[in-house]
Design a protein around this motif. Structure first.
Motif, PDB file in Angstrom:
ATOM      1  N   ALA A   1      -2.800  -2.293   1.467  1.00  0.00           N
ATOM      2  CA  ALA A   1      -3.114  -1.159   0.596  1.00  0.00           C
ATOM      3  C   ALA A   1      -4.393  -1.417  -0.204  1.00  0.00           C
ATOM      4  O   ALA A   1      -5.258  -0.540  -0.322  1.00  0.00           O
ATOM      5  CB  ALA A   1      -1.940  -0.875  -0.343  1.00  0.00           C
ATOM      6  N   ALA A   2      -4.533  -2.623  -0.728  1.00  0.00           N
ATOM      7  CA  ALA A   2      -5.718  -2.960  -1.516  1.00  0.00           C
ATOM      8  C   ALA A   2      -6.983  -2.918  -0.664  1.00  0.00           C
ATOM      9  O   ALA A   2      -8.027  -2.427  -1.118  1.00  0.00           O
ATOM     10  CB  ALA A   2      -5.551  -4.334  -2.151  1.00  0.00           C
TER      11      ALA A   2
ATOM     12  N   ALA B   1      -7.980   0.635  -0.269  1.00  0.00           N
ATOM     13  CA  ALA B   1      -8.528   1.162  -1.524  1.00  0.00           C
ATOM     14  C   ALA B   1      -9.958   0.668  -1.740  1.00  0.00           C
ATOM     15  O   ALA B   1     -10.834   1.432  -2.147  1.00  0.00           O
ATOM     16  CB  ALA B   1      -7.636   0.763  -2.696  1.00  0.00           C
TER      17      ALA B   1
ATOM     18  N   CYS C   1       0.402  -6.032  -6.788  1.00  0.00           N
ATOM     19  CA  CYS C   1      -0.695  -5.083  -7.000  1.00  0.00           C
ATOM     20  C   CYS C   1      -0.997  -4.795  -8.460  1.00  0.00           C
ATOM     21  O   CYS C   1      -1.835  -3.950  -8.752  1.00  0.00           O
ATOM     22  CB  CYS C   1      -0.382  -3.784  -6.280  1.00  0.00           C
TER      23      CYS C   1
ATOM     24  N   ARG D   1      -4.757  -4.865  -9.382  1.00  0.00           N
ATOM     25  CA  ARG D   1      -5.729  -4.182  -8.521  1.00  0.00           C
ATOM     26  C   ARG D   1      -5.988  -2.784  -9.071  1.00  0.00           C
ATOM     27  O   ARG D   1      -5.199  -1.868  -8.862  1.00  0.00           O
ATOM     28  CB  ARG D   1      -5.218  -4.129  -7.094  1.00  0.00           C
TER      29      ARG D   1
ATOM     30  N   LEU E   1      -5.915   0.706  -6.975  1.00  0.00           N
ATOM     31  CA  LEU E   1      -4.716   0.969  -6.198  1.00  0.00           C
ATOM     32  C   LEU E   1      -3.624   1.579  -7.064  1.00  0.00           C
ATOM     33  O   LEU E   1      -3.265   1.034  -8.105  1.00  0.00           O
ATOM     34  CB  LEU E   1      -4.210  -0.342  -5.574  1.00  0.00           C
TER      35      LEU E   1
END
Length: 160
Positions: free
Chosen positions: A11-12, A15, A36, A39, A42
């Motif tokens: 996911a990061a 992003a 997360c 981050r 995100l």
């Protein structure tokens, strides 16, 4: 590598590539949320298994990508995630591989494909020892149309 860390990193990376990404943590242990927390680009939030499907229908038009971290066991949340997913990523750890649990997972994937025939399955093996890669290959071969990939190749395999 654990599934929550893998979900968070995937996911990061999306992003950071400029995509609008939502990470949904449907695992009661909330490991993806912890991964997360630092981050800034995100968006991550917890979600219950019961709320997963209706929430996805609402959010699908709000984000470019939605990454779901679900439980690693058979549960309503993991079944809902398999039915909703375009790609299922299965971390393979030969040291912790349980043949009975693997058989149940293969069966769940088969049932999910009844509702989601386009589901792609990627098995991620970070072990480099030949015997470990062989075990991962045997597991992957039991899942129709599944692909074995390495951690380094995962991003390209998911977003091909």
């Amino acid at each position: 590598m654990g599934k929550s860390i893998l979900a968070g990193r995937l996911a990061a990376s999306r992003a950071l590539a400029g995509r609008k990404v939502l990470l949904l943590d449907a695992d009661p242990r909330r490991g993806a949320l912890e991964c997360c927390a630092t981050r800034p680009k995100l968006v991550a939030r917890a979600i219950s298994a019961k709320g997963l499907q209706p929430e996805l229908e609402h959010l699908i038009n709000c984000y470019h990508d939605i990454v779901i971290d679900s439980e690693g066991r058979d549960s309503m949340g993991s079944r809902s995630a398999l039915i909703a997913a375009r790609v299922a990523i299965l971390p393979f750890d030969a040291a912790r591989a349980d043949p009975a649990a693997q058989a149940r997972l293969i069966e769940r994937i088969g049932r999910a494909r009844l509702f989601n025939p386009g589901l792609r399955v990627l098995v991620v093996c970070e072990q480099t020892a030949p015997e470990e890669r062989i075990r991962a290959g045997i597991f992957t071969a039991q899942i129709p149309a599944a692909v074995l990939t390495s951690l380094e190749q995962l991003y390209g395999a998911v977003f091909r």
